[in-house]
Design an enzyme around this catalytic site. Structure first.
Site, PDB file in Angstrom:
ATOM      1  N   HIS A  63      69.440 -10.663 -51.418  1.00 19.13           N
ATOM      2  CA  HIS A  63      69.210  -9.988 -50.144  1.00 19.13           C
ATOM      3  C   HIS A  63      70.113  -8.777 -49.961  1.00 19.13           C
ATOM      4  CE1 HIS A  63      67.286 -10.100 -46.228  1.00 19.13           C
ATOM      5  NE2 HIS A  63      68.453  -9.999 -45.604  1.00 19.13           N
ATOM      6  N   SER A 105      65.271  -6.511 -43.970  1.00 21.48           N
ATOM      7  CA  SER A 105      65.511  -7.808 -43.339  1.00 21.48           C
ATOM      8  C   SER A 105      64.800  -7.822 -41.980  1.00 21.48           C
ATOM      9  CB  SER A 105      67.012  -8.063 -43.227  1.00 21.48           C
ATOM     10  OG  SER A 105      67.273  -9.418 -42.967  1.00 21.48           O
TER      11      SER A 105
END
Length: 659
Positions: free
Chosen positions: A633, A520
């Protein structure tokens, strides 16, 4: 037999404990145990244990996933969420055991059960479309392809982990304990989340974004709902993001968490108290430069909904979590703004649950050798007792490399905290490669919590270095805000300074074999590093960001995140977005790089990794792209177990080849 380190396949062996709930009499705790089946699928069941017992006992059985247990105030019944009927609905079961009974049959399922004070009703959360009611039935007809065409006029139409958002909103409903529907408590085109009942059962709390254009107002307010009059009263000023409201036991006050967004999502979470008699609100943590929440990172899937600022039985003070210097600890906050650490230590307290009628507080704790277990803490004596040892048997056969914490002065004399883990089997006099790990967020915090990934790297013979660079929670408001508008600047230098410090301090590190990885924001930083320095011999970038211009339109948060974090908008300053994009500098990449990305990632969509990969490969440089199907994610924390193992093996394989 000699012990071995923890490997990637050991993921299948872990027990993950969460959501502990203490019985009203303070004698028993019910909680969720999640494990991975022989078919490599997650399974969550309820377990129960008395505070004098050393053994956790199964409370629910079968092939379903059972979560979110809640005791009735009279202690006779437990409500919980289960998918045993095909979708998540609310079920109840006698506290002494017996047959579970389904009490909601709502079209879109139900979650978050909350008992009324008289133990006769349950407040639940369900989703409702514009024309749907609590009595709406499932559609039986098979939808044709044309019926699945998605139309929207909203900018916020998708979310990572959820996909394309249905045109529904979260509402609260009141259900009798026998399943009879009483009423829909909230309405309108807004999403509502529950707080708790008033002591007399006549009111409930919730929080919601009820602005005319919720997409432009990233705010939420706390509301009191009168169940008889069906009226709601807003108690916050529409100037921030407020959540987790709780009535005090005497019904005179309301606590809640939140902040005024002075620093957007880098603003420290505060605890507030609203006095119902005077209508005044005070911030009880306004003199405390600590985030009033658990912001620690681990990869054990222990994340739970925050308990909020929980009242003591006398309605005179609050229990709350605070994250500081790599620790998440339990604090008390008095109404005169005195903050006291009640239970601390080098660890992460990721959940807590006090008893109104007893002296015990149940803590869920992770530390360097404990993936996650439950402890009982006595509020008066301050004595702590371990209740569970969910992973102790098999971990006893493993070697865990214990992190060593350190502090150093960065380039601008800022003090930075970090940790280093030695390789399993470490021997004095030998040299070892080092992997630098960078956390996401950027507003998160590496901590003393157990990290499976770090232990896997240590088992493979790598040292592991990880720090909290500027931008991390845990070191005050100025520190966490320092990265905004300056990605890849001071934070980048903090990481390089940490490597320099480690090389000077730990003689066992091989200066020529240093790798870097992160996910991320950590993936962005990995991309930034390989486009700005060649000092790392290998890199693994995960769920990364490479192009802030395209991120603006493809990420579920891009349309506001760029402005909040880079202080630049595509509409007003696209040049600045490009200036901060690693893709702009991709010609400078010389480091062999592995790009790991989930195909269903809507937070940092896969095109971010694809752009970086194609640009590197077109230059005939060393890169590999690995795509993970049906993953979002959160692959590294809650993804399919087989894919989580594959991800770890790809990472260690890449470092094995290039370090």
């Amino acid at each position: 037999m000699s012990k071995t380190g923890i490997n990637s396949n050991d993921l299948l062996t872990f027990n993950f404990l969460s959501d502990p709930q203490l019985s009203p009499d303070g004698k028993s705790v019910i909680f969720v145990r999640r494990h991975i089946t022989d078919e490599k699928k997650y399974r969550s069941k309820l377990y129960i244990q008395t505070l004098t017992d050393k053994q956790m006992h199964p409370f629910t059985q079968g092939e379903s996933n059972d979560t979110n247990p809640r005791w009735s105030p009279n202690g006779k019944t437990i409500a919980f969420v289960s998918d045993r009927s095909g979708k998540n609905q609310i079920w109840t079961i006698p506290a002494k055991g017996g047959e579970a009974k389904q009490i909601t049959f709502l079209k879109n399922g139900a979650s978050n059960p909350l008992w009324s004070p008289d133990s006769q009703q349950v407040l639940v959360t369900t989703s409702l479309g514009e024309d749907e009611t609590l009595d709406s039935e499932d559609e039986k007809e098979e939808k044709q392809l044309v019926d699945k065409v998605y139309e929207t006029e909203k900018v916020n139409y998708k979310a990572d982990g959820a996909g394309l958002l249905p045109k529904k909103h979260a509402h609260l409903a009141l259900i009798e304990k026998d399943g009879t529907i009483v009423k829909q408590v909230t309405a309108g085109p807004y999403d509502h989340s529950a707080g708790n009942f008033s002591p007399d059962g006549k009111q409930v709390l919730c929080y919601a974004n009820q602005f005319d254009d919720p997409e432009d107002a990233f705010l939420s307010d706390v509301y009191i709902i009168d169940l008889d009059a069906e009226e709601q009263t807003k108690i916050t000023n529409s100037d921030g993001r407020y959540s987790s409201p709780l009535f005090s036991p005497d019904g005179s006050k309301i606590s809640f968490l939140g902040h005024d967004q002075s620093y957007k999502n880098a603003t420290l979470i505060e605890a507030y108290v609203y006095d119902l008699a005077t209508g005044e609100t005070i911030c009880v943590t306004e003199n405390w430069d600590v985030v009033a929440a658990d912001t620690a990172i681990n990869d054990m899937g222990t994340g739970v909904q925050p308990a909020g600022a929980v009242w003591n039985s006398a309605s005179s003070s609050l229990y709350l979590l605070g994250s500081t210097h790599g620790k998440t600890q339990l604090y008390t906050a008095s109404l005169d703004k005195e903050i006291t650490c009640l239970c601390g230590g080098d660890r992460q307290i990721y959940a807590f649950n006090p008893s109104e009628n007893a002296d015990a507080i149940i803590l869920a704790i992770s530390d360097p050798t404990t993936p996650g277990d439950l402890f009982s803490f006595d509020k008066n004596t301050k004595e702590e007792q371990r209740l569970t040892a969910a992973n102790e048997d098999w971990l006893a056969e493993k070697t865990i490399s214990i992190p060593e914490t350190f502090h150093f002065q960065a380039h601008d004399q800022s003090t930075i905290q970090g940790w280093i883990i030695k390789p399993v089997g470490f021997k004095d006099g030998e040299k070892y490669p080092l992997v630098v790990e960078i956390h996401g967020g950027p507003h998160a915090m590496y901590s003393y919590a157990f990290m499976h990934e770090f232990q896997v790297l240590a088992e493979k013979g790598y040292g592991v270095l990880y720090i909290n660079p500027r931008g991390s929670f845990g070191y005050g408001q100025n520190f966490v805000n320092a990265v905004r508008g300056a990605y890849g600047q001071g934070d980048y230098q903090d990481i390089l300074d940490a490597v320099d410090y480690a090389l000077e301090t730990y003689v066992w590190i091989d200066h020529e074999r240093i790798g870097v990885t992160g996910g991320s924001y950590g993936g962005f930083m990995t991309n930034w590093i390989v486009t700005h320095t060649n000092r790392f011999k290998a890199a693994v970038t995960q769920r990364s960001i490479s192009n802030w211009i395209s991120f603006y339109g493809v990420s579920d948060i891009g349309y506001f995140f760029n402005d909040w974090q880079l202080k630049a908008s595509l509409l007003d300053n696209p040049d600045k977005l490009w200036e901060f994009s690693p893709l702009r500098y991709v010609k400078q990449v010389e480091t062999p790089i592995l790009i790991l990305h989930s195909e269903n990632d809507l937070r940092c969509p896969i095109e971010q990794g694809e752009q970086f990969y194609v640009a590197i490969k077109q230059q005939k440089k060393t890169a590999k792209l690995v795509r993970f199907p049906a993953s979002d994610h959160n692959l590294s924390r809650n993804g399919d177990p087989s894919l989580r193992i594959k991800r770890l093996n790809e990472m260690t394989g890449w470092f094995a080849e290039y370090l």
